[in-house]
Design a protein around this motif. Sequence first.
Motif, short mmCIF file in Angstrom:
data_model
loop_
_atom_site.label_atom_id
_atom_site.label_comp_id
_atom_site.label_asym_id
_atom_site.label_seq_id
_atom_site.Cartn_x
_atom_site.Cartn_y
_atom_site.Cartn_z
N ASP A 179 0.83 -1.20 0.00
CA ASP A 179 0.00 0.00 0.00
C ASP A 179 0.87 1.26 0.00
OD1 ASP A 179 -2.69 1.37 0.47
OD2 ASP A 179 -1.60 2.00 2.27
N TRP A 180 1.92 1.23 0.79
CA TRP A 180 2.84 2.37 0.87
C TRP A 180 3.45 2.67 -0.50
CZ3 TRP A 180 3.88 6.11 4.26
CH2 TRP A 180 5.09 6.78 4.21
N LYS A 181 3.89 1.61 -1.17
CA LYS A 181 4.49 1.77 -2.50
C LYS A 181 3.45 2.22 -3.52
CE LYS A 181 7.93 -1.85 -1.61
NZ LYS A 181 8.33 -3.23 -1.95
N ALA A 182 2.23 1.64 -3.43
CA ALA A 182 1.17 1.99 -4.38
C ALA A 182 0.78 3.46 -4.30
CB ALA A 182 -0.05 1.10 -4.15
N LYS A 183 0.95 4.03 -3.12
CA LYS A 183 0.62 5.44 -2.92
C LYS A 183 1.75 6.36 -3.34
CE LYS A 183 -2.73 4.70 0.81
NZ LYS A 183 -2.97 4.77 2.28
N GLY A 184 2.85 5.75 -3.80
CA GLY A 184 3.97 6.54 -4.27
C GLY A 184 4.78 7.18 -3.17
N LYS A 185 4.66 6.66 -1.95
CA LYS A 185 5.39 7.23 -0.82
C LYS A 185 6.84 6.79 -0.85
CE LYS A 185 1.71 9.14 1.00
NZ LYS A 185 1.29 8.90 2.38
N ASN B 158 2.42 6.01 10.40
CA ASN B 158 1.69 5.84 9.14
C ASN B 158 0.73 4.67 9.19
OD1 ASN B 158 4.87 6.50 8.05
ND2 ASN B 158 3.25 7.94 7.51
N TYR B 159 1.13 3.60 9.86
CA TYR B 159 0.30 2.39 9.99
C TYR B 159 0.25 1.99 11.46
CZ TYR B 159 0.77 2.12 4.93
OH TYR B 159 0.74 2.40 3.59
N ASP C 288 -3.34 11.18 10.46
CA ASP C 288 -3.40 10.62 9.11
C ASP C 288 -2.73 9.25 9.17
OD1 ASP C 288 -3.64 10.18 6.41
OD2 ASP C 288 -1.93 11.44 5.86
N GLN D 74 -3.18 4.95 8.75
CA GLN D 74 -3.93 3.79 8.26
C GLN D 74 -4.02 2.79 9.41
OE1 GLN D 74 -5.57 2.66 5.12
NE2 GLN D 74 -6.25 1.39 6.84
#
Length: 423
Positions: free
Chosen positions: A163-169, A229-230, A253, A255
């Motif tokens: 998820d972190w990578k998919a969000k471009g973080k 973050n998580y 903010d 997850q």
Amino acid sequence: MLRLSLSSAAILALAVPALAAEIPIGHLADQSGATSDVGVPYAQGVADALAYVNRKGGIKGEKMNVESVDYGYQVPRAVALYKKWTGGRDKVAAIQGWGTADTEALSAFVTKDEIPYISGSYAAQVSDPTGASGKAKAAPYNFFYGPSYSDALRAMLLWAADDWKAKGKTGKPKYVHMGGNHPYPNSPKEAGEAMAKDLGFEVLPAIVFALAPGDYTAQCLTAKNAGANYAYLGNTGGSNISLLKSCKSVGTDIQFMGNVWGMDENAAKAAGEAANGVVFPVRTAAVSGSTAPGMAMAAEISKVSDAAGTAYRPVHYYTGICAALYMTEALAWAKDNGGLAGPNVRKGFYQKKDWVPAGMEGVCVPSTWSPTDHRGMMEVHIYRAKVSGPTDGALPDLMKAGTIKLEPVKTVTLPRKSEWQGW
């Protein structure tokens, strides 16, 4: 001590006949304690399923005599009940248990007395029947239906890394374990933090918040200021609702990732928009509203305590059904293969691979237990709670309108690593 067969329907609508029954079964339920928010629907699922089996002829023609008792999530009460159920002539053939602290406290007893014990706790610490892993004591008579707390968290962390990578973080995502200082929330803590480090997360100091509802503004500010973050929520929905509301009020903010008891339809309704986006594992392959083949039988079971068939059943209810039916099928095998002695009932859990109770196809996730591994399920179904508006209406109406949704996110199949067993 409250015997639920004599209590009001508001506590537990138990419909298992006490007369003309022959196979003693114990059932520990939390109807009034710290985890009763999720204990009530789970226990009702267990009770209804056992009553349904009795109505269909019981275990190969023998009815079960089920004593279902509210022990209030108190270990001393659980121990006293266990001694009652095993100390007399009518020793129970099996027990449907509940919490982590009491399951762990009773594990040595059930091993000594050879009583199959199917818990509502998914602590990895009772998943090693031989003790060969070196991570936990041998627990040859402990079973549970679902992924262990540790494995469910591992699966969610794998999802979180993607998820972190998919969000471009960029950079290291920050992970924090949050929950009560209690065996249940703490059960997967070390395993989760180790997995998070392996996946490249920065692991923050754990944040403690109680199993009871309260004002958790301070905890939320701590997580926010640390840049989390998580976050894993180790408590049940009742206290998580308070935490989520507090965190929304301070503008975090994060997850949030709930454990299997940490989020459901009722918690989403109570938390409102603060629950939107929370991901959590679901132990069944279907939820209310599904057209899976097994939902027809689940609906018949539900009518045991809701003759009109109109009650909304949350995810924990179906889990309770599955846990009870695995036990009854193990009992049935034992009865046909030497009798209902504990070691024989235990063998009943080992007779099938990718096992689904008859009639529950598409609802109960295929499970496999073996004499060397009591991790019945390595498949973790991750869902997301979606809340798109005010939640002050009736839950069935909110679900029907789509104001509250449980959306499947990803199914993660974990490798059955020996180094993860018991931890």
